[in-house]
Motif scaffolding. Structure first.
Motif, PDB file in Angstrom:
ATOM      1  N   LEU A   1       0.273  -0.409 -16.900  1.00 25.59           N
ATOM      2  CA  LEU A   1      -0.053  -1.445 -17.758  1.00 25.59           C
ATOM      3  C   LEU A   1       1.104  -2.369 -18.060  1.00 25.59           C
ATOM      4  N   GLY A   2       2.196  -2.049 -17.245  1.00 30.60           N
ATOM      5  CA  GLY A   2       3.561  -3.096 -17.326  1.00 30.60           C
ATOM      6  C   GLY A   2       3.974  -3.043 -18.826  1.00 30.60           C
ATOM      7  N   VAL A   3       3.694  -2.124 -19.476  1.00 28.17           N
ATOM      8  CA  VAL A   3       4.542  -1.762 -20.989  1.00 28.17           C
ATOM      9  C   VAL A   3       5.512  -0.737 -20.723  1.00 28.17           C
ATOM     10  N   VAL A   4       6.760  -1.091 -21.348  1.00 26.10           N
ATOM     11  CA  VAL A   4       7.758  -0.181 -21.476  1.00 26.10           C
ATOM     12  C   VAL A   4       7.627   0.601 -22.726  1.00 26.10           C
ATOM     13  N   ASN A   5       7.179   1.725 -22.820  1.00 28.92           N
ATOM     14  CA  ASN A   5       6.887   2.411 -23.967  1.00 28.92           C
ATOM     15  C   ASN A   5       7.870   3.239 -24.534  1.00 28.92           C
ATOM     16  N   LEU A   6       8.733   2.657 -25.571  1.00 29.62           N
ATOM     17  CA  LEU A   6       9.770   3.400 -26.057  1.00 29.62           C
ATOM     18  C   LEU A   6       9.367   4.472 -26.941  1.00 29.62           C
TER      19      LEU A   6
ATOM     20  N   MET B   1      -4.571   4.886 -28.989  1.00 30.90           N
ATOM     21  CA  MET B   1      -5.519   3.760 -29.078  1.00 30.90           C
ATOM     22  C   MET B   1      -5.130   2.836 -30.227  1.00 30.90           C
ATOM     23  N   LEU B   2      -4.885   3.451 -31.223  1.00 37.03           N
ATOM     24  CA  LEU B   2      -4.386   2.739 -32.558  1.00 37.03           C
ATOM     25  C   LEU B   2      -3.335   1.562 -32.389  1.00 37.03           C
ATOM     26  N   ILE B   3      -2.411   2.355 -31.642  1.00 37.06           N
ATOM     27  CA  ILE B   3      -1.339   1.523 -31.497  1.00 37.06           C
ATOM     28  C   ILE B   3      -1.426   0.103 -30.604  1.00 37.06           C
ATOM     29  N   GLU B   4      -2.296   0.591 -29.533  1.00 33.52           N
ATOM     30  CA  GLU B   4      -2.801  -0.350 -28.760  1.00 33.52           C
ATOM     31  C   GLU B   4      -3.514  -1.542 -29.345  1.00 33.52           C
ATOM     32  N   ARG B   5      -4.567  -1.010 -30.211  1.00 32.66           N
ATOM     33  CA  ARG B   5      -5.201  -1.795 -30.727  1.00 32.66           C
ATOM     34  C   ARG B   5      -4.581  -2.712 -31.649  1.00 32.66           C
ATOM     35  N   THR B   6      -3.605  -2.351 -32.613  1.00 30.62           N
ATOM     36  CA  THR B   6      -2.982  -3.090 -33.557  1.00 30.62           C
ATOM     37  C   THR B   6      -1.725  -3.765 -33.212  1.00 30.62           C
TER      38      THR B   6
ATOM     39  N   ILE C   1       8.677  -7.604 -22.323  1.00 33.39           N
ATOM     40  CA  ILE C   1       9.899  -7.011 -22.856  1.00 33.39           C
ATOM     41  C   ILE C   1       9.628  -6.889 -24.601  1.00 33.39           C
ATOM     42  N   ASP C   2       8.590  -7.841 -25.057  1.00 33.77           N
ATOM     43  CA  ASP C   2       8.830  -7.693 -26.405  1.00 33.77           C
ATOM     44  C   ASP C   2       7.838  -6.430 -26.662  1.00 33.77           C
ATOM     45  N   THR C   3       7.058  -5.813 -25.503  1.00 30.61           N
ATOM     46  CA  THR C   3       6.380  -4.351 -26.066  1.00 30.61           C
ATOM     47  C   THR C   3       7.625  -3.321 -26.164  1.00 30.61           C
ATOM     48  N   LEU C   4       8.729  -3.641 -25.382  1.00 31.01           N
ATOM     49  CA  LEU C   4       9.801  -2.759 -25.563  1.00 31.01           C
ATOM     50  C   LEU C   4      10.399  -2.596 -26.865  1.00 31.01           C
ATOM     51  N   LEU C   5      10.294  -3.877 -27.284  1.00 26.75           N
ATOM     52  CA  LEU C   5      11.151  -3.880 -28.969  1.00 26.75           C
ATOM     53  C   LEU C   5      10.002  -3.343 -29.944  1.00 26.75           C
ATOM     54  N   ALA C   6       8.755  -3.750 -29.650  1.00 27.65           N
ATOM     55  CA  ALA C   6       7.742  -3.274 -30.721  1.00 27.65           C
ATOM     56  C   ALA C   6       7.610  -1.774 -30.516  1.00 27.65           C
ATOM     57  N   THR C   7       7.488  -1.092 -29.439  1.00 22.02           N
ATOM     58  CA  THR C   7       7.415   0.158 -29.234  1.00 22.02           C
ATOM     59  C   THR C   7       8.629   0.943 -29.794  1.00 22.02           C
ATOM     60  N   TRP C   8       9.823   0.275 -29.644  1.00 21.45           N
ATOM     61  CA  TRP C   8      10.958   0.888 -30.316  1.00 21.45           C
ATOM     62  C   TRP C   8      10.674   1.321 -31.790  1.00 21.45           C
ATOM     63  N   GLY C   9       9.927  -0.055 -32.457  1.00 22.16           N
ATOM     64  CA  GLY C   9       9.833  -0.020 -33.693  1.00 22.16           C
ATOM     65  C   GLY C   9       8.827   1.303 -34.135  1.00 22.16           C
ATOM     66  N   VAL C  10       7.702   1.268 -33.322  1.00 19.08           N
ATOM     67  CA  VAL C  10       6.789   2.270 -33.405  1.00 19.08           C
ATOM     68  C   VAL C  10       7.533   3.561 -33.255  1.00 19.08           C
ATOM     69  N   SER C  11       8.314   3.777 -32.408  1.00 21.61           N
ATOM     70  CA  SER C  11       9.094   5.165 -32.172  1.00 21.61           C
ATOM     71  C   SER C  11       9.816   5.428 -33.617  1.00 21.61           C
ATOM     72  N   ILE C  12      10.410   4.476 -34.177  1.00 20.88           N
ATOM     73  CA  ILE C  12      10.900   4.855 -35.594  1.00 20.88           C
ATOM     74  C   ILE C  12       9.876   5.401 -36.451  1.00 20.88           C
ATOM     75  N   VAL C  13       9.148   4.248 -36.401  1.00 19.82           N
ATOM     76  CA  VAL C  13       7.783   4.571 -37.453  1.00 19.82           C
ATOM     77  C   VAL C  13       7.272   6.096 -37.517  1.00 19.82           C
TER      78      VAL C  13
ATOM     79  N   THR D   1     -10.765  -1.884 -21.566  1.00 19.07           N
ATOM     80  CA  THR D   1      -9.664  -1.163 -20.572  1.00 19.07           C
ATOM     81  C   THR D   1      -8.433  -0.772 -21.073  1.00 19.07           C
ATOM     82  N   ASP D   2      -7.890  -1.756 -21.643  1.00 21.18           N
ATOM     83  CA  ASP D   2      -6.672  -1.633 -22.126  1.00 21.18           C
ATOM     84  C   ASP D   2      -6.455  -0.558 -23.225  1.00 21.18           C
ATOM     85  N   MET D   3      -7.409  -0.558 -24.015  1.00 15.87           N
ATOM     86  CA  MET D   3      -7.372   0.680 -25.175  1.00 15.87           C
ATOM     87  C   MET D   3      -7.590   1.860 -24.391  1.00 15.87           C
ATOM     88  N   TRP D   4      -8.473   1.992 -23.676  1.00 18.86           N
ATOM     89  CA  TRP D   4      -8.688   3.282 -22.884  1.00 18.86           C
ATOM     90  C   TRP D   4      -7.383   3.601 -22.065  1.00 18.86           C
TER      91      TRP D   4
END
Ligand SMILES: Nc1ncnc2c1ncn2[C@@H]1O[C@H](COP(=O)(O)OP(=O)(O)OP(=O)(O)O)[C@@H](O)[C@H]1O
Ligand SMILES: Nc1ncnc2c1ncn2[C@@H]1O[C@H](COP(=O)(O)OP(=O)(O)OP(=O)(O)O)[C@@H](O)[C@H]1O
Ligand SMILES: [Mg+2]
Ligand SMILES: [Mg+2]
Lengths: 331, 365, 234, 242, 281
Positions: E32-37, E76-81, E91-103, E185-188
Motif C-alpha cells: 500500500l506504500g504506507v509506512v505504518n509506524l 479498517m477503522l484506522i484506514e477509514r478515518t 510520508i504523512d502516513t508515517l507521521l499520522a501512524t506515529w500519532g496512531v501508535s501513541i494513541v 480495496t484499500d480498506m480491506w
C-alpha cells in the motif's frame, strides 16, 4: 528610503519586533523559561537540518537523531579529553565534523549505491539501534547507559580574558539565538542558490537531473553532509541545556523531529522553527496540565494536524495571506 | 489561602509514559501516601507538605526539564523518583547537583556514578543484594551458577560480584553472557545455558526478563532454579503461574513482609488506593525517602536545604522493611536483604531476612 | 448515449473547461479538436470522473452520472485511454489486460483473446512488466486494456501518439470494426487530423476551455481555428 | 561526432540491438524511424549510458563512452529529451530552465550561483518558446504539449553538442509540430542531433537524412523521399498510403 | 551434531518469527506504500487479546481467533478515518501512524493499566525432531508461519482481490478510471494486513513480555526484514526473514550477541547497498 522599505514591507516590522522580543526574552522571564526556549531553539536548528534534506532534497531520514546524538557525544567527549582553555571551540568543530563524517560515509555508501527514498529512511532507522548499541557498550568512552556527564563545562569568550559559562541560561540562550539565526540564513542561502535548485530537482526526479550532467550522488552526499553537520552542531548546543545519554539517539526523537518539520511546514525552513516551538510548547503545556493523559493528546494532535493542515502551519499561513510575516520564498 | 502559602513543596518525577511506565503510577502513589501521612500527623515543623508530580516520559531530556521546573519555577525543596539510570544520572548531575537540591533515588543500581552531596541513594547496590543471596543459593541448589545480563554497567558489575562471591563460597560461575537490550529471541542463549547444566540460572535482565523466562521454560529448563534480584510485585504478574512458582528472589522489601510497621503501611495504602494496589521495593524506598527527608528537616530545624542535607547522614528510620539508615560517608541507604520465593499465586514467601546490610560503594559525599 | 450540458471542470479552484455542452450518440464516432493546453484532456477527465464537475450535468445512457464515482462510471461502460498511456508499470502485460475487464461489468475477469487479434505483439509480451514495453507498445496496451472490458463508450486521448503510421491506420480500422460489431461510441481527442478524419464523422473544436465550433469533420477542417493550428500553415 | 559500432543488446530472450552500426557526422541532423518496439528508445538509453550494451562501441567525439556513467556522458555534451515529457513538476518553468542551463558547471559555481551568462540564453529560449507568461508557473500544471516544449527548451539550454530527441512532437498540434521542426532547424542548426519520430509530416518537414531501424539493425538510410519510396519500409512501417 | 540440528531449528524458528511479525508490515508498507509506524501496536493488541482471554478465564486459543478479527477491524477503522486521506502523501502516513501508535499505546494503558499482562502458555512440552527435543510451541510457530505465508500469497497473487489491490497501488486514479472501487480495496487491504499483525502478536504472546511498549522492538526489526528482502514483494519478506533470522542465529552462536546484532544490521546495509531493491528485487 529606509522608511519607505519599512512602510511597504510589513514583513520588516514583524521580523524586527520578533527579533527584539527574542532578544528581550531572558530579561523578562525566569531562568527556567529562558533555558526552555533555548532548548527549543536548539531543537529548531535540528529540525531545520532535517528540513534541508527532507523538505528540499527528498531524502527521507528516519534516523536523524543519530546525527544530533553524535554531535552531542562528540562535544562531550572532546570536552572531557581536551583539558585546555578554549577547548569548547574545538569541541564544537569536532561535534560538527563527526556527524558530517558519518553522514558522508553513509551517503557515500548508500547514495552511490542508488539507495534512496524509503529504503534510505529505513536503513537510517535500523542504524539508530546500532549506534545506540555501540554507545552503550563503549561505556568507557561514552558513559554507557548512564550517559556522559563528567566533562569540563563548555565556555565561550576569550580564554583567560573574558569567559562566559554556557551553563548560565542567559549565555546559552543568546548563543543559541545567534546560532539559530546563523543556521537559518545559511540554510536559506543554500536553498536559494543554484545548488539548492538542483537539490529540489533531485527530489523530484533524480534520474532526469543526472541526464543534465549533474553528479547526483555527489550532490546528495554534499547536502546530506551539510545537514548532518548542522544536526551535529545542534547536538553540541544541546549539551549545556540537556544531558548526553543514549536517549538522544532514540527512534522517538527521530520521529518527533519529523513531526516538528511536518507541523511547521516542509520545505519552508522557517517552518522548522515554527513547528518545533509550537509542538514543544504544546507538549510542555499539556504535560504540565495532564501528567498521565498528555501523550494521548499529543498523538491525537499529531493526527489532526496532519489531516487538517497538510502543508503545516506555514503552508496554512501562506494560504491565508499572512505572507508578510513569514519570509518564505514566494513561488 | 494562608495555609496554601505555607506548604512546603516536594517534587516527584515519575515514568508515567514511555518505556518505564510500569513503575510510574505505583511510585507516585507511594510518595503521595507518605506526604498525606505526614500531613495528617501535623506536617513538618508545623507546615503542611504539597506534592508536585511530573511525568518524564522515561527520557532524560524531559526529566531535566520537569525537575528544573519543579525546583526553579515551583520551588520544590527536594526531588524524588525515577527508575531508569540515564534519567537518574541526568537529574542527579544537571539538576540536583547544579541547583543544590537533595535528590532521592529509590531503585537498585550499580553505585559509583552520580554520587555527590545532594544525591541520596535509597536503592540497593550489588553487595546489598548479593552478599547473603549467593551463599544461600550455593547451599540450597548447588555450586554451579549461570549468569546472563544485558550489556551495560549494572549487569556487568553485579555479575562480577557474583563471581567473587561464588569463589569465596565454593561455587562456580559456569557461564556468563551479555545480550543486547532488544534481544527478543533467546533460543541461542538458552541453548548455551542448557549445555552448561547449571544448578541456578541467574539473569540480570531488566526489560527482557519476561521474554527470557518464558522462552526458558519453553525449552524445557523448568527444573533449573531461577534466581533474581529484580523480581518484585510489579514484575510477577507478567509470568504465568507455572513459570513464576519457585523463583528465588533477593530484595530489600516485600509487600508480604509480616511486621507491625509494614502491616500498618499496607493496610493504609490499600485503604487509600484499593485492594489491588501494589507496592514494590522502589515504592517503599520512595515512601522511606520522604520520611527521611522529614526527619532530616526536623533535625536541622529549618527548611534550609543545606541544613537538611547536612542532617541526612547517619539518620535512621523505622521503615516497612525494618530499620534502615543513611550511611554518612556516601549518602547511600543501608537496607535489609530479604530472600523470598515466589508462589504460584504471585505472592512471596519470605524465607529469610538478613537484616540491615551496609552498602559498599566508591561514593564519597 | 452521452450528453453533456453546461459543464465546468477544473483543478482545485482553477476552472479550465467552461460551459461545455456536447453529445455523443449511440455508435457515433466524435472527435474533439483543439490546440495544446485548451482543456481537452481536462474535459475527458471530467467525463470519466477523475475531476469533479463544478457545474452542469453529465448524462450517460439516460441516467445522470454527474455525481457518480469514477469507478461507477467505468462500470456503467465508459472506457478511458488516458494521454500518456498510464499502464500499470510494474505489473505484467497480462495483469494490465485483466485490469480493464471491470469496464461495463462488475467483476474482474479474464481478458478476451480477441485483443491479440488487434495487437498481436502483446501476445509475445504477456509476462513482461508493462513499464519496460516501448512507447508504442504501451500505447497499444492501453488500448487493448479498455477493449478487454465491454465499454459502450470510449474516451480516447490522443491514441495515435507514438504509434508507427501503419499501425495508426490499423487502429482506425479496428475501431470502425468494433463500432460495427458492438455499436461502440467514441469520443476521440486527436491532433492527427488525418487519423481523426479517417474514423469520425462529427466533431467539436475546443478553444480556451469552451466549444467554439461543431459540425462534420470535413466542415471543421475548414474552420479557422482548426486551420490555424491543426494543419500546416505555411 | 557519433559512431556506433557493432552494438549488441539483449533483454532476456529478446534481441534489441543486433550489430547496429550508425555514423553521424558533426553538425548533422539525423532522423530515426522504425516500427514500435524496434529499439529506438533503447538506442538512446545506450548512448546516454542508462543501460550498458552487451558488446560493441559507442564513440562520441572519438571517445568510447560505453563504460561511463550517465552524468559523465551528459557532461560530454549529450542532452536528451524523453519520449514522454520528463520535467520537474514541482518547480517553476524558469527553475526548470535554470537547472538545465547550469548542468555542466562545477560545484563552486553551483553553490555561488554563478551562471556565466546563462540568464540571457534563458530569456532567449523563453521568448522563442513563448513561455514568458508561464515563467513563474508550476511546470507540473502545464498541459502535455506545453511540457514537451519546456523539455525541448531544457535540452537546448543544456549546451549540448549531441542532442537526442525522442518523439519531440508527440501530442502537439500540426501547427506546433511545424514550429517545432522549424525551431529545431534554426536553433539546432550546426549541432549534431538525432530525432526519433513517428510523425511523418514532421520528418518530412525536418528535411534531414533518415535512418530506418528494424530489428536492431539499420534497414536503410537516405533522404525522406527515398525512404518513403522504399517498398520494404512501406510494408513494415509506413503502411500503404503515408 | 545436536548443536547443528538445534541451532538450525533455532535459525528457522527465529526466521519464521521474523517473517510472521513482519508480514503484515510488508503488506502495508510494500504494497500500500504506507509506512505504518502503528504496526507494532497492532501486534501488541493481538497479544493483549490473548491475555484478555486468559483474564476472562477462557482458553487462550480463543485469542488466536479473536486477535485477527478485532485487530483487523481496528485496522479498517484506522484506514477509514485516517490513512484514507493520506494515500497521496506517503510520508504523512508515517507521521499520522506515529500519532496512531501513541494513541493506541495510551488507550491500552488507560484500559489495562501500565503493568505487564500475563498470558497462559498455549502449548507446553517438546517434540522430537531428527532425534532431538525441541519445544513444541516453536514448531507450531513455524507451521503457522508457513500457513499464513501461503495464505497471504494466495490472496495477493491468485485472487482477483489481490490483483485489484496491486492495481490500486500501482496507479490509484487509473485503477478507479477502470472501474475499481479503490476505497473498498484499500480498506480491506489495510484490514487484512492489520489482522496479520494481530495474529502475529497473538501467536507470539506466550514467548514475549506483554506490555504497552512491546510493539516497538518488533517494528524496527520488521522494517529491516522488509527492506533487506525487498519492498513490495512477499517473497522478499521470506528472504529477509531467512537472512536476518538465520544470520542472527548463526552469528550470535559465534560472537558476543551485541556485536552480532551490530554486524547483522551493518550486513543488512551492505546487502541493501549491493542489491538496492532487496534480495528478491
Ligand atoms: N494538474 C493540473 N493542475 C492545474 N492546472 C492544470 C493541470 N493539468 C493541466 N492544467 C492546465 O489546464 C489547461 C488545460 O490542460 P489540458 O491538459 O486539458 O490541455 P489539452 O487540451 O489536453 O492539451 P494537450 O493537447 O497539450 O494535451 C492547461 O493550461 C494546463 O496548464
Ligand atoms: N528493460 C527491458 N526489459 C525487457 N524488454 C525491454 C526492456 N526495455 C525495452 N524492452 C523491449 O525492447 C524493445 C525495444 O524497445 P524500445 O523502447 O527501444 O522501442 P522503440 O523503438 O523506442 O519503440 P517505440 O517507437 O514504440 O517507442 C521493446 O520490445 C521493449 O519491450
Ligand atoms: Mg491533453
Ligand atoms: Mg521509443
Amino acid at each position: 528610503m529606509i522608511n519607505n522599505v519599512l512602510y511597504k514591507q510589513p514583513k520588516f516590522w514583524v521580523l524586527g519586533i520578533l527579533f527584539l522580543a527574542l532578544c528581550a526574552f531572558p530579561q523578562v522571564t525566569s531562568g527556567y523559561q529562558t533555558s526552555l526556549l533555548a532548548k527549543f531553539l536548539v531543537f529548531g536548528i535540528f529540525a531545520l537540518s532535517l528540513d534541508l534534506i527532507w523538505g528540499y532534497s527528498g531524502i527521507v531520514n528516519f534516523g536523524h537523531a543519530i546525527f544530533f546524538g553524535a554531535g552531542a557525544y562528540a562535544m562531550g567527549i572532546a570536552l572531557k579529553y581536551l583539558p585546555f582553555a578554549g577547548a569548547t571551540y574545538f569541541a564544537v568543530i569536532f561535534a560538527i565534523l563527526v556527524p558530517m563524517l558519518i553522514g558522508i560515509l553513509l551517503g557515500y555508501f548508500l547514495f552511490y549505491g542508488r539507495v534512496g527514498g524509503v529504503f534510505f529512511g529505513v536503513v537510517t532507522l535500523a542504524l539508530t539501534g546500532v549506534v545506540q548499541s555501540i554507545i552503550i557498550i563503549s561505556s568507557d568512552l561514552t558513559g554507557g547507559m548512564n550517559g556522559l556527564f563528567d566533562f569540563a563545562p563548555p565556555k565561550l569568550g576569550i580564554p583567560g580574558l573574558i569567559e562566559f559559562d554556557l551553563y548560565s541560561p542567559t549565555v546559552a540562550y543568546y548563543t543559541v539565538l545567534a546560532a539559530a539565526i546563523g543556521c537559518y540564513l545559511l540554510a536559506r542561502y543554500i536553498v536559494n542558490s543554484d545548488f539548492g535548485r538542483v537539490i529540489q530537482a533531485i527530489r523530484e526526479d533524480e534520474d532526469r537531473v543526472e541526464y543534465l550532467g549533474y553528479n547526483v550522488p555527489f550532490l546528495k552526499v554534499v547536502i546530506f553532509a551539510i545537514a548532518c553537520g548542522m544536526a551535529g552542531f545542534s547536538g553540541a548546543l544541546y549539551v549545556p541545556l540537556g544531558f548526553i545519554s543514549p536517549d538522544l539517539l532514540s527512534i522517538e526523537r527521530s520521529a518527533v523531529v519529523l513531526v516538528w518539520v511536518a507541523v511547521g511546514g516542509r520545505g519552508t525552513l522557517i517552518g522548522a522553527f515554527v513547528g518545533t516551538l509550537a509542538v514543544s510548547y504544546m507538549q510542555t503545556f499539556l504535560s504540565d496540565q495532564f501528567v498521565v493523559l498528555w501523550l494521548l493528546f499529543i498523538g491525537v494532535l499529531a493526527i489532526l494536524v496532519i489531516l487538517i493542515w497538510p502543508t503545516g502551519i506555514v503552508g496554512f499561513a501562506k494560504r491565508y495571506s499572512l505572507r508578510s510575516i513569514f519570509p518564505f520564498k514566494q513561488s | 489561602s494562608a495555609r496554601g502559602e505555607e506548604t512546603v513543596k516536594l517534587g516527584g518525577l515519575f515514568h508515567m509514559t514511555g518505556a518505564g511506565s510500569v513503575w510510574g503510577p505505583s511510585m507516585q502513589q507511594c510518595m503521595e501516601y507518605a506526604i498525606n501521612e505526614i500531613n495528617s500527623s501535623g506536617g513538618v515543623l508545623g507546615r503542611q507538605l504539597a506534592m508536585l508530580a511530573e511525568d518524564d516520559n522515561t527520557s532524560p531530556d524531559i526529566g531535566i526539564q520537569k525537575s528544573t521546573k519543579m525546583i526553579q519555577a515551583d520551588g520544590a525543596k527536594a526531588l524524588f523518583g525515577v527508575v531508569y539510570s540515564s534519567v537518574r544520572a541526568a537529574v542527579a548531575a544537571n539538576v540536583a547537583a547544579r541547583f543544590r537540591v537533595p535528590y532521592f533515588y529509590p531503585t537498585y543500581w550499580e553505585g559509583g556514578t552520580s554520587c555527590g552531596r545532594y544525591y541520596v541513594s535509597m536503592g540497593a547496590v550489588p553487595n546489598q543484594q548479593l552478599d547473603y543471596f549467593i551463599p544461600y543459593l550455593v547451599e540450597k541448589f548447588g555450586p554451579r551458577i549461570y549468569c546472563v545480563g544485558q550489556d551495560y554497567i549494572w549487569p556487568r558489575q553485579s555479575i562480577e560480584i557474583v563471581e567473587t562471591l561464588l569463589k569465596k563460597h565454593g561455587g562456580e560461575l559456569v557461564g556468563k553472557e551479555f545480550v543486547p537490550f532488544d534481544q527478543s529471541d533467546w533460543s541461542s542463549v538458552i541453548r548455551r545455558i542448557k549445555d552448561a547444566k547449571p544448578d541456578v540460572f541467574f539473569p540480570f535482565i531488566g526489560g527482557g526478563l519476561v521474554d527470557c523466562i518464558k522462552q526458558y521454560y519453553d525449552f524445557g529448563l523448568g527444573e533449573t532454579a531461577i534466581a533474581s534480584t529484580l523480581m518484585d510485585e510489579l514484575f510477577v504478574p507478567a509470568f504465568p503461574p507455572e513459570l513464576r512458582e519457585g523463583m528465588q528472589c533477593s530484595v530489600s522489601y516485600l509487600m508480604d513482609l509480616d511486621n507491625p510497621v509494614n502491616n500498618a503501611f499496607i493496610a493504609g495504602y490499600k485503604k487509600a488506593y484499593g485492594e489491588d494496589a501494589v507496592v514494590n521495593n522502589m515504592g517503599e524506598a520512595l515512601y522511606d525517602s520522604v520520611h527521611l527527608w522529614k526527619l532530616a528537616t526536623e533535625k536541622a530545624g529549618s527548611f534550609d536545604i543545606e541544613d537538611t542535607v547536612d542532617a541526612l547522614g547517619g539518620l535512621s528510620f523505622n521503615a516497612p522493611q525494618g530499620e534502615i539508615s543513611i550511611q554518612a560517608s556516601s549518602n547511600h541507604a543501608a537496607l535489609h536483604q530479604i530472600i523470598a520465593e515466589v508462589r504460584a499465586d504471585g505472592s512471596f514467601e519470605v524465607i529469610k531476612d538478613f537484616g540491615k546490610v551496609e552498602p559498599i560503594t566508591d561514593c564519597k559525599v | 448515449m452521452l450528453e453533456i450540458e453546461d459543464l465546468d471542470v477544473g483543478y482545485g479552484t482553477t476552472k479550465i473547461c467552461r460551459s461545455v455542452s456536447l453529445t455523443v450518440g449511440e455508435g457515433e464516432l466524435i472527435c474533439l479538436l483543439g490546440r495544446n493546453g485548451v482543456g481537452k484532456t481536462t474535459l475527458l477527465r471530467g467525463i470519466i470522473g477523475m475531476l469533479p464537475a463544478t457545474k452542469g450535468r453529465i448524462t450517460f445512457n439516460g441516467s445522470d452520472i454527474t455525481a457518480a464515482d469514477d469507478y461507477d462510471r467505468a462500470r456503467a461502460g465508459i472506457g478511458y485511454v488516458p494521454q500518456g498511456r498510464l499502464v500499470f508499470q510494474k505489473m505484467t502485460v497480462l495483469e494490465n489486460l485483466r485490469s480493464g475487464t471491470m469496464i461495463g461489468g462488475d467483476r474482474l475477469g479474464s481478458y478476451p483473446d480477441e485483443v491479440f487479434s488487434y495487437f498481436p505483439v502483446l501476445k509475445q509480451r504477456l509476462n513482461q512488466a508493462a513499464g519496460t514495453l516501448s512507447g508504442g507498445e504501451q500505447q497499444m496496451l492501453a488500448l487493448a486494456r479498455v477493449l478487454s472490458g465491454r465499454p459502450k463508450l470510449l474516451l480516447l486521448d490522443e491514441p495515435s501518439e507514438g504509434i508507427q503510421p501503419s499501425i495508426v491506420a490499423e487502429i482506425a480500422e479496428i475501431l470502425q470494426r468494433i463500432r460495427r460489431e458492438r455499436g461502440l461510441a467514441l469520443l476521440l481527442v486527436e491532433q492527427n487530423l488525418k487519423f481523426a478524419r479517417s474514423i469520425s464523422e462529427r466533431g467539436y473544436v475546443i478553444e480556451k476551455g469552451s466549444i467554439v465550433a461543431a459540425g462534420t469533420v470535413e466542415d471543421l477542417a475548414e474552420d479557422s481555428v482548426v486551420r490555424e493550428h491543426l494543419t500546416f500553415a505555411s | 561526432m557519433l559512431q556506433i559500432e557493432n552494438l549488441h543488446k539483449r533483454f532476456g530472450g529478446l534481441t534489441v540491438m543486433d550489430g547496429l552500426n550508425i555514423n553521424v557526422a558533426e553538425g548533422e541532423t539525423r532522423c530515426i524511424i522504425g516500427p514500435n518496439g524496434t529499439g529506438k528508445t533503447t538506442l538512446f538509453n545506450l548512448i546516454t549510458g542508462k543501460i550498458k550494451p552487451d558488446s560493441g562501441a559507442i564513440k562520441i567525439g572519438g571517445r568510447n563512452v560505453v563504460s561511463r556513467r550517465v552524468y559523465e556522458i551528459a557532461r560530454l555534451g549529450v542532452s536528451r529529451k524523453f519520449q514522454s515529457p520528463t520535467i520537474f513538476g514541482d518547480l517553476t518553468v524558469e527553475d526548470n530552465l535554470i537547472i538545465a542551463a547550469t548542468g555542466r558547471r562545477n560545484f563552486t559555481d553551483l553553490i555561488l550561483s554563478r551562471r556565466h551568462g546563462a540568464e540571457s540564453r534563458i530569456e532567449e529560449i523563453l521568448e522563442k518558446l513563448e513561455f514568458g507568461e508561464f515563467r513563474n508557473d508550476r511546470s507540473g500544471d502545464l498541459s502535455h504539449g506545453q511540457r514537451q516544449w519546456l523539455e525541448i527548451g531544457m535540452v537546448l539550454l543544456n549546451e549540448p553538442d549531441l542532442i537526442l530527441l525522442d518523439e519531440p512532437t508527440a501530442g502537439m498540434t500540426l501547427a506546433e509540430t511545424a514550429r517545432t521542426a522549424d525551431l529545431i532547424r534554426q536553433v539546432l542548426h550546426g549541432k549534431t542531433t538525432l530525432v526519433i519520430e513517428h510523425d511523418i509530416a514532421f520528418v518530412r518537414r525536418l528535411e534531414a537524412p533518415v535512418t530506418v531501424l528494424f530489428r536492431g539493425k539499420v534497414m536503410c538510410e537516405g533522404s525522406f523521399e527515398d525512404i518513403a519510396e522504399d517498398e520494404q519500409v512501406r510494408r513494415i512501417y509506413l503502411g500503404e498510403n503515408p | 551434531m545436536e548443536a547443528l540440528v538445534i541451532q538450525t531449528l533455532n535459525g528457522v524458528s527465529l526466521a519464521s518469527i521474523l517473517i510472521l511479525t513482519s508480514l503484515g508490515l510488508a503488506v502495508i508498507f510494500g504494497m500500500l506504500g504506507v509506512v505504518n509506524l502503528a504496526h507494532g501496536e497492532l501486534f501488541m493488541l493481538g497479544a493483549y487479546a490473548v491475555a484478555t482471554m486468559s483474564k476472562l478465564g477462557l482458553s487462550p486459543w480463543w485469542g488466536l481467533l479473536v486477535a485477527p478479527i478485532v485487530v483487523g477491524a481496528i485496522g479498517m477503522l484506522i484506514e477509514r478515518t485516517i490513512i484514507r486521506r493520506l494515500y497521496h502523501r506517503p510520508i504523512d502516513t508515517l507521521l499520522a501512524t506515529w500519532g496512531v501508535s501513541i494513541v493506541i499505546r495510551q488507550v491500552v494503558r488507560l484500559i489495562y493499566g501500565t503493568g505487564h499482562m500475563s498470558s497462559t502458555s498455549l502449548m507446553v512440552g517438546s517434540t522430537t525432531v531428527f532425534g532431538y527435543e525441541y519445544p513444541t510451541y516453536r514448531l507450531f510457530v513455524i507451521l503457522v508461519t508457513v500457513l499464513v505465508v501461503l495464505l497471504t500469497f494466495f490472496l495477493y497473487f491468485k485472487t482477483t482481490f489481490g490483483l485489484k489491490i496491486r492495481l490500486v497501488i500501482s496507479n490509484r486514479s487509473m485503477a478507479r478510471a477502470l472501474g475499481i472501487n479503490t476505497s473498498k480495496t484499500d480498506m480491506w487491504a489495510f484490514g487484512i494486513a492489520s489482522a496479520l499483525g494481530g495474529l502475529a502478536g497473538a501467536i507470539m504472546s506466550p514467548l514475549v513480555t506483554i506490555d504497552p511498549e512491546m510493539g516497538l522492538a518488533f517494528l524496527a526489526k520488521g522494517f529491516i526484514v522488509v527492506i533487506v528482502g525487498g519492498i513490495g514483494s512477499l517473497y522478499g519478506v521470506i528472504a529477509g526473514g531467512a537472512v536476518i533470522g538465520g544470520g542472527e542465529a548463526a552469528i550470535s552462536f559465534l560472537l558476543r550477541p551485541v556485536v552480532a546484532q551490530i554486524i547483522i544490521v551493518l550486513l543488512a546495509v551492505v546487502i541493501i547497498r549491493v542489491r538496492p531493491k532487496g534480495i528478491t528485487g
